[in-house]
Design a protein around this motif. Structure first.
Motif, short mmCIF file in Angstrom:
data_model
loop_
_atom_site.label_atom_id
_atom_site.label_comp_id
_atom_site.label_asym_id
_atom_site.label_seq_id
_atom_site.Cartn_x
_atom_site.Cartn_y
_atom_site.Cartn_z
N THR A 196 0.81 -1.45 0.03
CA THR A 196 -0.11 -0.11 0.06
C THR A 196 0.93 1.29 0.03
O THR A 196 0.60 2.17 -0.63
CB THR A 196 -0.82 0.12 1.15
OG1 THR A 196 -1.81 -1.10 1.28
CG2 THR A 196 -1.96 1.18 1.31
N LEU A 197 1.80 1.26 0.89
CA LEU A 197 2.78 2.34 1.07
C LEU A 197 3.48 2.51 -0.62
O LEU A 197 3.66 3.58 -0.79
CB LEU A 197 3.97 2.20 2.11
CG LEU A 197 4.58 3.30 2.71
CD1 LEU A 197 3.47 4.25 3.44
CD2 LEU A 197 5.41 2.70 3.94
N VAL A 200 1.14 4.17 -2.77
CA VAL A 200 0.98 5.45 -2.73
C VAL A 200 2.11 6.47 -2.85
O VAL A 200 1.99 7.34 -3.69
CB VAL A 200 0.72 5.81 -0.88
CG1 VAL A 200 0.85 7.19 -0.86
CG2 VAL A 200 -0.51 5.07 -0.65
N THR A 224 2.48 6.47 -6.86
CA THR A 224 1.40 7.33 -7.61
C THR A 224 1.76 8.56 -7.16
O THR A 224 1.70 9.57 -8.18
CB THR A 224 0.17 6.98 -6.82
OG1 THR A 224 -0.09 5.48 -7.06
CG2 THR A 224 -0.82 7.75 -7.52
N ALA A 225 2.06 9.00 -5.99
CA ALA A 225 2.52 10.42 -5.70
C ALA A 225 3.60 10.77 -6.72
O ALA A 225 3.57 12.05 -7.18
CB ALA A 225 2.49 10.70 -4.18
N GLU A 246 10.55 9.67 -4.31
CA GLU A 246 9.22 8.96 -4.01
C GLU A 246 9.24 7.72 -4.81
O GLU A 246 8.92 6.62 -4.25
CB GLU A 246 8.09 9.99 -4.12
CG GLU A 246 7.81 11.05 -2.92
CD GLU A 246 6.64 12.02 -3.39
OE1 GLU A 246 6.26 12.24 -2.20
OE2 GLU A 246 6.44 11.99 -4.38
N PHE A 301 -0.44 15.17 -5.27
CA PHE A 301 -1.04 14.02 -6.13
C PHE A 301 -1.30 14.85 -7.40
O PHE A 301 -2.46 14.40 -8.07
CB PHE A 301 -2.12 13.19 -5.59
CG PHE A 301 -1.65 12.40 -4.18
CD1 PHE A 301 -1.27 11.09 -4.68
CD2 PHE A 301 -1.75 12.66 -3.01
CE1 PHE A 301 -0.91 10.17 -3.64
CE2 PHE A 301 -1.37 11.83 -1.93
CZ PHE A 301 -1.06 10.75 -2.30
N LEU A 327 -8.05 14.57 -4.69
CA LEU A 327 -7.04 14.44 -3.82
C LEU A 327 -6.51 15.70 -3.31
O LEU A 327 -5.56 15.34 -2.56
CB LEU A 327 -5.94 13.46 -4.47
CG LEU A 327 -6.35 12.03 -4.78
CD1 LEU A 327 -5.21 11.20 -5.58
CD2 LEU A 327 -6.61 11.33 -3.57
N ARG A 341 -3.98 13.10 6.53
CA ARG A 341 -3.43 12.22 5.70
C ARG A 341 -1.98 11.98 5.74
O ARG A 341 -1.51 10.87 5.66
CB ARG A 341 -3.54 12.77 4.38
CG ARG A 341 -3.21 12.07 3.12
CD ARG A 341 -3.72 12.53 1.65
NE ARG A 341 -2.95 13.66 1.34
CZ ARG A 341 -3.02 14.39 0.15
NH1 ARG A 341 -4.13 14.43 -0.42
NH2 ARG A 341 -2.13 15.70 -0.19
N LEU A 372 -0.17 8.65 7.01
CA LEU A 372 1.03 7.85 6.21
C LEU A 372 2.27 7.54 7.07
O LEU A 372 2.91 6.71 7.00
CB LEU A 372 1.38 8.87 5.03
CG LEU A 372 2.18 8.54 3.89
CD1 LEU A 372 1.32 7.31 3.05
CD2 LEU A 372 2.19 9.47 2.94
#
Lengths: 151, 141
Positions: free
Chosen positions: B14-15, B18, B21-22, B59, B105, B111, B121, B125
């Motif tokens: 999941t991390l 995230v 995507t970011a 990232e 994002f 978002l 958020r 995270l």
């Protein structure tokens, strides 16, 4: 653990370097010296800006309508005298909060200050709606309140 | 039977999703991210563009490290550092009453968050990244 932190730090610095190098391969590379939004807009679409002195004068002479582009929570905490709250989030949906001024009325839009983008978003939307005399107070609420003015 | 590794793996992936995507969205719109960084009024002007160009790659790197096995701990460490920085940025903006728009994002409307939403958020995270880091440390120990 320290070695891992050093490795991550080194990776971070490498990414900075790689990002700068890749920037030159972009079709529209970012200038390395950051320019605030107002200076980046092309001349033909640039929204004029008003200084604190201009705002004080407009407030004294009641010649302009102030528009606060911040969210309602911030607006309720303090705003320029007589300001109307038209948050950028509402403008995106075409809601101008019943603004019924003459298209020639001078409108001065502000948000928090610094490089906050919402004043420019609302100002651009107002220009697109047909208002002919729209400007932005770039110093925003921060400069107004720091100068000793009260709502 | 659910093994003890499944929750850790789900959290790690999941991390990774995230951060990938970011990172990709910011990499595609560096000008928006630069403006977002500037709106926090925390970063000195000469560092805004280097950070706007470098953080997305960092990232993506962190997300990729979290996907694989060998550098999972380092990826989680990077993710924790980034999430801690986001928390500080959003919390100070919230306290100062700034209407920031970090473009974390890209420009995807749903978002975009208020400073209070940004703090929430970022804290979620940060908690997730710190937990994954702990799991990865145990796995490697």
């Amino acid at each position: 653990m320290l070695r891992d932190a050093a490795l991550v730090g080194l990776a971070f610095l490498s990414c900075m370097g790689a990002g700068m190098a890749l920037n030159f391969l972009r079709p529209d590379p970012l200038p390395l010296a950051y320019k605030p939004r107002a200076q980046r807009l092309p001349a033909e679409s640039r929204i004029p800006t008003v200084s604190l002195a201009g705002i004080t004068s407009a407030d004294r002479n009641k010649t302009s309508v102030f528009i606060d582009a911040r969210e309602p929570d911030f607006f309720e905490g303090g705003h320029l005298p007589g300001a109307i709250n038209i948050p950028a989030s509402r403008v995106a949906g075409g809601d101008f909060g019943g603004l019924a001024s003459d298209p020639a009325t001078p409108l001065i839009v502000y948000c928090s200050g610094g490089d906050c983008p919402d004043s420019y978003r609302v100002a651009s939307a107002l220009v697109a709606k047909g208002f002919q005399n729209v400007s932005v107070f770039a110093g925003g609420w921060d400069e107004w309140s720091a100068s000793g003015n009260q709502p | 039977m659910v093994g003890i590794r499944e929750p850790a793996m789900i959290a790690r992936l999941t991390l990774a999703a995230v951060f990938l995507t970011a990172g990709i969205l910011k990499f595609l719109e560096p000008a928006g991210f630069a403006g977002g960084l500037a709106s926090f009024q925390l970063v000195p002007s000469p560092l805004i563009v280097p950070l706007a160009l470098g953080v997305p790659l960092f990232e993506i790197l962190a997300g990729a490290a979290l996907l694989g096995g060998r550098f999972g701990f380092q990826g989680a460490l990077a993710a924790t550092g980034l999430a801690a920085a986001f928390t500080v940025f959003y919390a100070t903006a919230w306290l100062r009453g700034l209407d920031v728009s970090c473009s974390c994002f890209g420009s995807i409307p749903f978002l975009q968050v208020t400073p209070a939403g940004g703090v929430l958020r970022a804290v979620i995270l940060l908690a997730l990244a710190a937990w994954v880091m702990r799991q990865e440390y145990r796995r490697g120990a």
